[in-house]
Enzyme design. Structure first.
Site, PDB file in Angstrom:
ATOM      1  N   ARG A 121       0.821  -1.224   0.000  1.00 13.03           N
ATOM      2  CA  ARG A 121       0.000   0.000   0.000  1.00 13.03           C
ATOM      3  C   ARG A 121       0.855   1.274   0.000  1.00 13.03           C
ATOM      4  NH1 ARG A 121      -2.941  -3.377   3.457  1.00 13.03           N
ATOM      5  NH2 ARG A 121      -4.771  -4.165   2.359  1.00 13.03           N
ATOM      6  N   LYS A 143       4.027  11.536 -11.685  1.00 15.05           N
ATOM      7  CA  LYS A 143       3.193  10.714 -12.575  1.00 15.05           C
ATOM      8  C   LYS A 143       3.913   9.382 -12.747  1.00 15.05           C
ATOM      9  CE  LYS A 143       0.541  13.904 -15.444  1.00 15.05           C
ATOM     10  NZ  LYS A 143       0.299  14.405 -16.800  1.00 15.05           N
ATOM     11  N   GLU A 185      11.917  18.446 -24.578  1.00 17.09           N
ATOM     12  CA  GLU A 185      11.157  18.778 -23.360  1.00 17.09           C
ATOM     13  C   GLU A 185      11.723  20.038 -22.706  1.00 17.09           C
ATOM     14  OE1 GLU A 185       8.454  17.051 -22.651  1.00 17.09           O
ATOM     15  OE2 GLU A 185       8.724  14.999 -23.380  1.00 17.09           O
ATOM     16  N   LYS A 227       8.896  23.055 -13.859  1.00 14.08           N
ATOM     17  CA  LYS A 227       8.016  21.911 -13.612  1.00 14.08           C
ATOM     18  C   LYS A 227       7.570  21.884 -12.152  1.00 14.08           C
ATOM     19  CE  LYS A 227       6.631  17.346 -14.414  1.00 14.08           C
ATOM     20  NZ  LYS A 227       6.652  16.155 -15.203  1.00 14.08           N
ATOM     21  N   GLU A 237      -3.403  17.667 -12.180  1.00 14.35           N
ATOM     22  CA  GLU A 237      -3.872  18.121 -13.489  1.00 14.35           C
ATOM     23  C   GLU A 237      -5.382  18.392 -13.467  1.00 14.35           C
ATOM     24  OE1 GLU A 237      -1.558  16.080 -16.561  1.00 14.35           O
ATOM     25  OE2 GLU A 237      -3.218  16.384 -17.930  1.00 14.35           O
ATOM     26  N   ARG A 242      -1.300  22.119 -15.181  1.00 11.97           N
ATOM     27  CA  ARG A 242      -0.355  21.032 -15.466  1.00 11.97           C
ATOM     28  C   ARG A 242      -0.531  20.507 -16.888  1.00 11.97           C
ATOM     29  NH1 ARG A 242       1.965  16.177 -11.598  1.00 11.97           N
ATOM     30  NH2 ARG A 242       3.336  15.326 -13.208  1.00 11.97           N
ATOM     31  N   ASN A 246       1.672  19.233 -21.509  1.00  9.63           N
ATOM     32  CA  ASN A 246       1.429  18.310 -22.625  1.00  9.63           C
ATOM     33  C   ASN A 246       1.541  19.008 -23.982  1.00  9.63           C
ATOM     34  OD1 ASN A 246       0.948  16.180 -20.856  1.00  9.63           O
ATOM     35  ND2 ASN A 246      -1.189  16.785 -20.582  1.00  9.63           N
ATOM     36  N   HIS A 249       1.966  17.172 -27.254  1.00  6.76           N
ATOM     37  CA  HIS A 249       1.740  15.745 -27.003  1.00  6.76           C
ATOM     38  C   HIS A 249       0.553  15.177 -27.767  1.00  6.76           C
ATOM     39  CE1 HIS A 249       4.758  16.377 -23.968  1.00  6.76           C
ATOM     40  NE2 HIS A 249       4.692  15.128 -23.562  1.00  6.76           N
ATOM     41  N   HIS A 253       1.569  12.326 -29.902  1.00  5.29           N
ATOM     42  CA  HIS A 253       1.060  10.984 -29.610  1.00  5.29           C
ATOM     43  C   HIS A 253       0.566  10.310 -30.899  1.00  5.29           C
ATOM     44  CE1 HIS A 253      -0.961   7.882 -27.139  1.00  5.29           C
ATOM     45  NE2 HIS A 253      -1.838   7.899 -28.129  1.00  5.29           N
ATOM     46  N   HIS A 267       9.884   9.276 -28.085  1.00  5.53           N
ATOM     47  CA  HIS A 267       8.844  10.127 -27.486  1.00  5.53           C
ATOM     48  C   HIS A 267       9.174  11.628 -27.630  1.00  5.53           C
ATOM     49  CE1 HIS A 267       5.796  11.555 -24.697  1.00  5.53           C
ATOM     50  NE2 HIS A 267       6.750  12.175 -24.010  1.00  5.53           N
TER      51      HIS A 267
HETATM   52  P1  NAD Z   1      14.178   5.310 -21.454  1.00  2.39           P
HETATM   53  O1  NAD Z   1      14.009   5.221 -20.003  1.00  2.39           O
HETATM   54  O2  NAD Z   1      13.733   4.165 -22.280  1.00  2.39           O
HETATM   55  O3  NAD Z   1      15.700   5.619 -21.776  1.00  2.39           O
HETATM   56  C1  NAD Z   1      16.112   5.737 -23.116  1.00  2.39           C
HETATM   57  C2  NAD Z   1      17.280   4.799 -23.441  1.00  2.39           C
HETATM   58  O4  NAD Z   1      18.469   5.310 -22.852  1.00  2.39           O
HETATM   59  C3  NAD Z   1      17.113   3.389 -22.890  1.00  2.39           C
HETATM   60  O5  NAD Z   1      17.659   2.493 -23.822  1.00  2.39           O
HETATM   61  C4  NAD Z   1      17.997   3.403 -21.640  1.00  2.39           C
HETATM   62  O6  NAD Z   1      18.482   2.133 -21.318  1.00  2.39           O
HETATM   63  C5  NAD Z   1      19.097   4.323 -22.062  1.00  2.39           C
HETATM   64  N1  NAD Z   1      19.775   5.059 -20.989  1.00  2.39           N
HETATM   65  C6  NAD Z   1      19.203   5.752 -19.986  1.00  2.39           C
HETATM   66  N2  NAD Z   1      20.111   6.463 -19.325  1.00  2.39           N
HETATM   67  C7  NAD Z   1      21.312   6.188 -19.895  1.00  2.39           C
HETATM   68  C8  NAD Z   1      22.625   6.640 -19.663  1.00  2.39           C
HETATM   69  N3  NAD Z   1      22.894   7.583 -18.753  1.00  2.39           N
HETATM   70  N4  NAD Z   1      23.617   6.145 -20.433  1.00  2.39           N
HETATM   71  C9  NAD Z   1      23.330   5.225 -21.414  1.00  2.39           C
HETATM   72  N5  NAD Z   1      22.101   4.808 -21.704  1.00  2.39           N
HETATM   73  C10 NAD Z   1      21.097   5.283 -20.954  1.00  2.39           C
HETATM   74  O7  NAD Z   1      13.439   6.587 -22.074  1.00  2.39           O
HETATM   75  P2  NAD Z   1      13.211   8.092 -21.588  1.00  2.39           P
HETATM   76  O8  NAD Z   1      13.208   8.895 -22.827  1.00  2.39           O
HETATM   77  O9  NAD Z   1      14.105   8.468 -20.466  1.00  2.39           O
HETATM   78  O10 NAD Z   1      11.741   8.024 -20.998  1.00  2.39           O
HETATM   79  C11 NAD Z   1      10.630   7.720 -21.804  1.00  2.39           C
HETATM   80  C12 NAD Z   1       9.510   7.291 -20.902  1.00  2.39           C
HETATM   81  O11 NAD Z   1       9.194   8.335 -20.011  1.00  2.39           O
HETATM   82  C13 NAD Z   1       8.215   6.959 -21.640  1.00  2.39           C
HETATM   83  O12 NAD Z   1       7.711   5.746 -21.144  1.00  2.39           O
HETATM   84  C14 NAD Z   1       7.278   8.100 -21.282  1.00  2.39           C
HETATM   85  O13 NAD Z   1       5.926   7.686 -21.235  1.00  2.39           O
HETATM   86  C15 NAD Z   1       7.792   8.463 -19.904  1.00  2.39           C
HETATM   87  N6  NAD Z   1       7.495   9.848 -19.502  1.00  2.39           N
HETATM   88  C16 NAD Z   1       6.961  10.039 -18.271  1.00  2.39           C
HETATM   89  C17 NAD Z   1       6.703  11.312 -17.821  1.00  2.39           C
HETATM   90  C18 NAD Z   1       6.175  11.525 -16.433  1.00  2.39           C
HETATM   91  O14 NAD Z   1       5.814  12.662 -16.088  1.00  2.39           O
HETATM   92  N7  NAD Z   1       6.132  10.500 -15.618  1.00  2.39           N
HETATM   93  C19 NAD Z   1       7.001  12.425 -18.640  1.00  2.39           C
HETATM   94  C20 NAD Z   1       7.552  12.198 -19.891  1.00  2.39           C
HETATM   95  C21 NAD Z   1       7.807  10.891 -20.323  1.00  2.39           C
HETATM   96  N1  GLY Z   2       5.033  15.234 -18.378  1.00  2.00           N
HETATM   97  C1  GLY Z   2       3.749  15.772 -18.113  1.00  2.00           C
HETATM   98  C2  GLY Z   2       3.444  15.901 -16.666  1.00  2.00           C
HETATM   99  O1  GLY Z   2       4.250  15.582 -15.834  1.00  2.00           O
HETATM  100  O2  GLY Z   2       2.363  16.310 -16.331  1.00  2.00           O
END
Ligand code: NAD
Ligand code: GLY
Length: 370
Positions: A121, A143, A185, A227, A237, A242, A246, A249, A253, A267
C-alpha cells in the site's frame, strides 16, 4: 549544485542537481539506507554505464546495494515486468518505510514509481534520472505508469518521490539521439510560458547538446524549476495548468502511434514535431504570429529534431492521425483538448478545436513541405 523544492505540503521534496553527484551518492542517500542497504532498480544499459558509480560511492560508505536489473526499453513498462519487480522487492523484504532507488530514464522512473505506490500500500522511492528527458521532466511531479494494450501510460498513479537526485554527468554515456529527444522537453518549457528561456535555447541549446556542463546544468535547473512550480500549483492536473506540460503531445502521440511507438520516432522526437505542428496550426488559425511559429520550426530543425510529418517518418494522412488522437487518454467528454499558442511563451488549452480542420491542416502542412 542547485536545489529546487517541490512544495506539496507533507509530500514536499527536494530536487538536487549536482554534476558528479553519483560519485558522492553516499552523501545524499546514506540517510535512506535501512539496515545498511539500498535496493536500486535500473535497466541493462544504465547498469553498465552508471550503476558502478552509484554502487562504488555507496559501498565506500558501508552501504550495500541490492540491484534489480530490468531489460531496457518501453516494453518494460508492462504488467509482466511490474509483477516481476514487485515479487523481487517483496523477496528483498522491502517495508513501507523503505526507499527504493530508481536509476534510469523515464521507463524505470515510471515503473518503479508505480510499483512503490502499490507495494504494501505504498513504500517510498527516490528518482535518480539518467536521461535528459527524465532529468527535466519525468522524474519530477509523481506521474507513474505502465502501458496497457489499449494505450501508453493508461495504468498508473500520482505518487511523489521522496527525493530527486540529478547528476548531469550521467548524460555523458547517453546516446546523442536520446539527449536530443530529451532536449525537446527543455524547449517545451520556453514555449509554454518562458520566452526568455526559448531565446536561451536558440543561442545556447546546442552547447547543451554538445555536452557543455554549464549549459546542461543551467537548462536542467531552469526546467525543473518550471516543472516544480506547475506541479505545486496543480499536482493532479485538475486546474488545467499542469495540462500545459502536454504541449505538442496530442499531435506527438498521433505521430508516435503512426510509427508504432517504435525507434523510428522517440517520445521526445514526437513531442518536438508535435510542438512545431501546434505552433503552425495556431498560426493558421490566426492566433500566433507566423514568424514565431517559424522560429519554433527553425530551432527544432537546426538542432536536428523532427519538425514536420516527413521528418517524423509519418506516412498517415490527416484523417488517420485524428483517429489516433481520438484514442488519446486526454480526451474528455467527447472533445479533444488541444494546446495552442498565441506566441512563444503563450501556450493555452483550447477545447473548441474542430478535428476536421486539424486533419485538413495536417494534409496542407505535408503538402507545403514537399
Ligand atoms: P528510457 O528510459 O527508455 O531511456 C532511453 C534509453 O536510454 C534506454 O535504452 C535506456 O536504457 C538508455 N539510458 C538511460 N540512461 C542512460 C545513460 N545515462 N547512459 C546510457 N544509456 C542510458 O526513455 P526516456 O526517454 O528516459 O523516458 C521515456 C519514458 O518516459 C516513456 O515511457 C514516457 O511515457 C515516460 N514519460 C513520463 C513522464 C512523467 O511525467 N512521468 C514524462 C515524460 C515521459
Ligand atoms: N510530463 C507531463 C506531466 O508531468 O504532467
Amino acid at each position: 549544485m542547485a536545489l529546487v523544492r517541490v512544495a506539496l505540503g507533507a509530500r514536499s521534496y527536494d530536487i538536487i542537481i549536482e554534476e558528479g553527484s553519483l560519485d558522492r551518492a553516499d552523501a545524499h542517500l546514506a540517510g535512506y539506507a535501512r539496515k545498511g542497504r539500498l535496493v536500486v532498480v535500473t535497466d541493462a544499459n544504465v547498469a553498465k554505464a552508471q550503476l558502478p558509480r552509484l554502487t562504488a560511492s555507496l559501498n565506500r560508505a558501508g552501504i550495500a546495494v541490492a540491484p534489480i536489473i530490468l531489460p531496457a526499453g518501453e516494453q518494460t513498462k508492462s504488467w509482466r515486468h511490474l509483477e516481476q519487480l514487485l515479487d523481487q522487492l517483496l523477496a528483498l523484504e522491502i517495508e513501507r518505510g523503505d526507499h527504493v532507488v530508481a536509476l534510469g530514464g523515464g521507463v524505470i522512473g515510471d515503473l518503479v514509481g508505480f510499483a512503490a505506490s502499490i507495494l504494501k500500500r505504498g513504500c517510498h522511492f527516490i528518482q535518480v534520472p539518467t536521461t535528459l528527458l527524465a532529468q527535466v521532466d519525468s522524474s519530477v511531479g509523481g506521474k507513474t505508469a505502465i502501458n496497457a494494450k489499449a494505450g501508453k501510460n493508461l495504468i498508473g498513479s500520482f505518487y511523489q518521490p521522496g527525493l530527486v537526485l540529478i547528476d548531469p554527468s550521467t548524460l555523458d554515456s547517453l546516446p546523442p539521439r536520446e539527449t536530443r529527444a530529451g532536449y525537446a522537453e527543455v524547449v517545451k518549457y520556453g514555449l509554454i510560458d518562458d520566452p526568455d528561456f526559448f531565446a536561451w535555447c536558440e543561442t545556447d541549446g546546442q552547447r547543451l547538446l554538445d555536452g557543455d556542463g554549464d549549459a546542461r546544468e543551467y537548462a536542467i535547473e531552469r526546467s525543473v524549476q518550471a516543472k516544480a512550480a506547475i506541479v505545486a500549483d496543480d499536482e493532479r492536473e485538475t486546474s488545467g495548468r499542469r495540462a500545459l506540460l502536454n504541449l505538442g503531445h496530442t499531435f506527438g502521440h498521433a505521430l508516435e502511434a503512426d510509427t508504432g511507438f517504435s525507434d523510428l520516432l522517440l517520445h521526445g522526437e514526437g513531442v518536438a514535431a508535435g510542438m512545431a505542428l501546434a505552433f503552425r496550426y495556431s498560426a493558421r488559425l490566426g492566433l500566433c504570429p507566423a514568424a514565431e511559429a517559424e522560429r519554433v520550426t527553425e530551432h527544432l530543425k537546426k538542432v536536428g529534431l523532427p519538425h514536420d510529418l516527413a521528418s517524423a517518418h509519418v506516412k498517415a494522412d490527416g484523417a488517420a492521425l485524428i483517429a489516433h488522437m481520438l484514442h488519446d487518454k486526454k480526451m474528455a467528454a467527447g472533445t479533444l483538448p488541444f494546446l495552442l499558442a498565441r506566441g512563444i511563451g503563450r501556450t493555452f488549452l483550447s477545447k473548441d478545436v474542430v478535428l476536421d480542420d486539424v486533419a485538413a491542416f495536417l494534409d496542407e502542412d505535408r503538402a507545403a513541405a514537399t
